[in-house]
Enzyme design. Structure first.
Site, PDB file in Angstrom:
ATOM      1  CB  SER A 140      -6.474  -6.001   3.766  1.00 56.53           C
ATOM      2  OG  SER A 140      -7.881  -6.001   3.802  1.00 56.53           O
ATOM      3  CE1 TYR A 153      -6.353  -5.272   9.210  1.00 54.23           C
ATOM      4  CE2 TYR A 153      -7.738  -5.143   7.259  1.00 54.23           C
ATOM      5  CZ  TYR A 153      -6.869  -5.858   8.066  1.00 54.23           C
ATOM      6  OH  TYR A 153      -6.517  -7.141   7.731  1.00 54.23           O
TER       7      TYR A 153
END
Length: 242
Positions: A140, A153
């Site tokens: 990501s 995350y």
């Protein structure tokens, strides 16, 4: 027969990757945990395009579940092997760190990071024996630049980026490549709670990406044309961060 295993393959980017790899001639293993309806729909879409697909439910964050599912699959497919692994499974549980609960931290890292470890470790042995394999980790933008409210995350995806670079060097002599793709804002269920209008104002291309665009990149990295690319993290984010 060569199979491609896509974790978290029932929806969003995972579904698009399943469809893309089916067009490359791979039989598809669609991993999911609980949403059997979505997984069945992904299988239907693969078969509609003339491909082959099987469902392979297991929890990537549970080592015993991973081993049991893949052992049983191997017993049923003695002449087949998994030539492509796409580690796509992941969840968001956003919160400012000062308010983040233990479960929010552990759940996110368990799926993205531990899931990468448990599944890759299990699949890698046969790739090394066959001297043939492609591993693509879906990371990501958050793991590259960090995002406020996503300390968990960002930590998980940054760790997988580091693991990608290390593992690529370990397995390169056996002709197994390991790469990562780092999507920015992609229009999926995972981003439907975000303020798209506000966020796309900061994206040079002025829009969210499509799952199919990420899948096209994954498909290339899984192809023979990418045989000399390994240890790389390729961003696909509309120019928001490079």
């Amino acid at each position: 027969m060569k199979y491609a295993l896509v974790t978290g393959g029932s929806r969003g980017i995972g579904r698009a990757v399943c469809l893309q790899l089916a067009t490359k001639g791979f039989s598809i293993l669609i991993n999911y945990v609980s949403n059997a309806e979505a997984a069945l729909e992904t299988r239907r879409l693969v078969e509609e395009k003339g491909g082959r697909a099987e469902l392979l439910p297991f929890n990537v964050s549970d080592a015993a579940s991973v081993d049991q599912a893949l052992d049983e699959w191997g017993e049923q497919h003695p002449d087949d092997y998994i030539a492509v692994l796409v580690n796509n499974a992941g969840i968001r549980q956003d919160a400012m760190m000062i308010f983040m609960q233990d479960s929010q931290w552990h759940d996110v890292l368990d799926i993205s990071l531990n899931g990468f470890f448990y599944v890759t470790r299990r699949v890698l042995k046969q790739m090394l024996m066959k001297r043939d394999g492609r591993i693509v980790n879906v990371v990501s933008l958050s793991g590259l630049k960090g995002m406020p409210g996503q300390t968990n995350y960002s930590a998980a995806k940054a760790a997988v980026i580091g693991a990608t670079k290390a593992l690529a060097q370990e397995v390169a002599p056996r002709k197994v490549t390991v790469n990562a793709v780092a999507p920015g804002f992609i229009a999926t269920d995972m981003t439907k709670d975000l303020d798209e209008a506000a966020l796309k104002a900061n994206i040079p291309l002025g829009r969210f990406g499509k799952p199919e665009e990420v899948a096209a990149l994954v498909g290339f990295l899984a192809s023979a044309g990418a045989a000399y690319i390994t240890g790389e993290v390729i961003s696909i984010n509309g120019g928001i961060y490079s």
